[in-house]
Scaffold this active site. Structure first.
Site, short mmCIF file in Angstrom:
data_model
loop_
_atom_site.label_atom_id
_atom_site.label_comp_id
_atom_site.label_asym_id
_atom_site.label_seq_id
_atom_site.Cartn_x
_atom_site.Cartn_y
_atom_site.Cartn_z
N HIS A 140 44.20 3.59 103.36
CA HIS A 140 43.83 2.78 102.19
C HIS A 140 42.80 1.71 102.58
O HIS A 140 41.93 1.38 101.78
CB HIS A 140 45.06 2.05 101.62
CG HIS A 140 45.88 2.87 100.67
ND1 HIS A 140 45.38 3.36 99.48
CD2 HIS A 140 47.18 3.26 100.70
CE1 HIS A 140 46.34 4.02 98.83
NE2 HIS A 140 47.45 3.98 99.56
N GLN A 186 45.35 -1.92 97.38
CA GLN A 186 46.08 -1.41 96.21
C GLN A 186 46.39 -2.51 95.21
O GLN A 186 46.64 -2.25 94.03
CB GLN A 186 47.39 -0.73 96.64
CG GLN A 186 47.19 0.56 97.41
CD GLN A 186 48.52 1.17 97.80
OE1 GLN A 186 49.10 0.82 98.81
NE2 GLN A 186 49.02 2.07 96.97
N HIS A 241 49.11 6.50 106.40
CA HIS A 241 48.75 6.52 104.98
C HIS A 241 48.19 5.15 104.54
O HIS A 241 47.17 5.09 103.87
CB HIS A 241 50.01 6.89 104.17
CG HIS A 241 49.88 6.82 102.69
ND1 HIS A 241 50.09 7.91 101.87
CD2 HIS A 241 49.59 5.79 101.85
CE1 HIS A 241 49.92 7.55 100.59
NE2 HIS A 241 49.62 6.26 100.57
N GLU A 242 48.87 4.08 104.97
CA GLU A 242 48.43 2.74 104.55
C GLU A 242 47.12 2.34 105.23
O GLU A 242 46.28 1.70 104.61
CB GLU A 242 49.52 1.69 104.84
CG GLU A 242 50.88 1.96 104.21
CD GLU A 242 50.83 2.27 102.72
OE1 GLU A 242 49.89 1.82 102.03
OE2 GLU A 242 51.74 2.98 102.25
N CYS A 297 52.30 8.04 96.56
CA CYS A 297 51.54 6.79 96.69
C CYS A 297 51.74 5.97 95.43
O CYS A 297 51.71 6.53 94.32
CB CYS A 297 50.07 7.13 96.88
SG CYS A 297 49.00 5.68 97.02
N LEU A 298 51.95 4.67 95.58
CA LEU A 298 52.15 3.82 94.41
C LEU A 298 50.89 3.79 93.53
O LEU A 298 50.98 3.46 92.35
CB LEU A 298 52.53 2.39 94.84
CG LEU A 298 53.90 2.26 95.49
CD1 LEU A 298 54.14 0.83 95.97
CD2 LEU A 298 55.01 2.69 94.54
N GLY A 320 55.63 1.57 101.37
CA GLY A 320 54.45 1.00 102.01
C GLY A 320 53.46 0.56 100.96
O GLY A 320 53.45 1.08 99.84
#
Ligand code: ZN
Length: 167
Positions: free
Chosen positions: A137, A51, A133-134, A91-92, A46
């Site tokens: 963000h 991000q 989660h996304e 997380c990226l 994701g």
């Protein structure tokens, strides 16, 4: 399509609240395509627009085994949440860190697709966790915010050390 650089915690830009997309135009579709390419290349399951320093409410998700089912959500809204489950999240923007977080295990979401068409969907398990989660963000929230202050500070120090070493 192009791969865009991913911001890393504790970059303060990750705390920006993203604005709703007014019109799903070619610029947004380019952003979506770049986000998908960036997510697959990372690789991740994701990615949220902030991000990659695009502060608009766009997320992409693909939790399929063979990475063949991209899901695009523009202006996503959580309509309903049920149940609770704890899963290890990563997380990226916080590379190499995995910690358990509690989230709803079933959700119903409304969003626009890449053509600007509204739709609703249900998700459960990993996909539900990933979407929540996304969406976080988009509000400047990170999964490390669910951890204790002590844990989060330890992760921040680790990230800052990694950054110094790569400069
Ligand atoms: Zn993330």
């Amino acid at each position: 399509m192009a791969i865009r650089p991913i911001l890393h915690f504790p970059d303060p830009k990750l705390r920006t609240a993203s604005i709703p997309v007014v019109e799903v135009d070619d610029n947004i579709r380019t952003l979506i395509d770049d986000m998908l390419e960036t997510m697959y290349e990372a690789p991740g399951i994701g990615l949220a627009a902030p991000q990659v320093a695009a502060f608009q409410r766009v997320i992409v998700v693909d939790t399929s085994e063979d990475r063949s089912t991209p899901l695009v959500l523009v202006n996503p809204e959580l309509l309903e949440c049920r149940g609770m489950e704890e899963m290890d999240e990563g997380c990226l923007s916080v590379p190499g860190i995995f910690e358990p977080v509690e989230r709803a295990e079933w959700i119903r979401v409304r969003a626009l697709d890449r053509n600007g068409q509204p739709f609703e969907m249900e998700a459960s398990g990993l996909e539900a966790v990933c979407i929540q989660h996304e969406i976080d963000h988009l509000d400047g929230k990170l999964f490390v915010d669910y951890l204790s202050d002590m844990k989060r500070n330890r992760i921040r120090k680790k990230m800052e050390k990694q950054r110094r070493q790569t400069l």
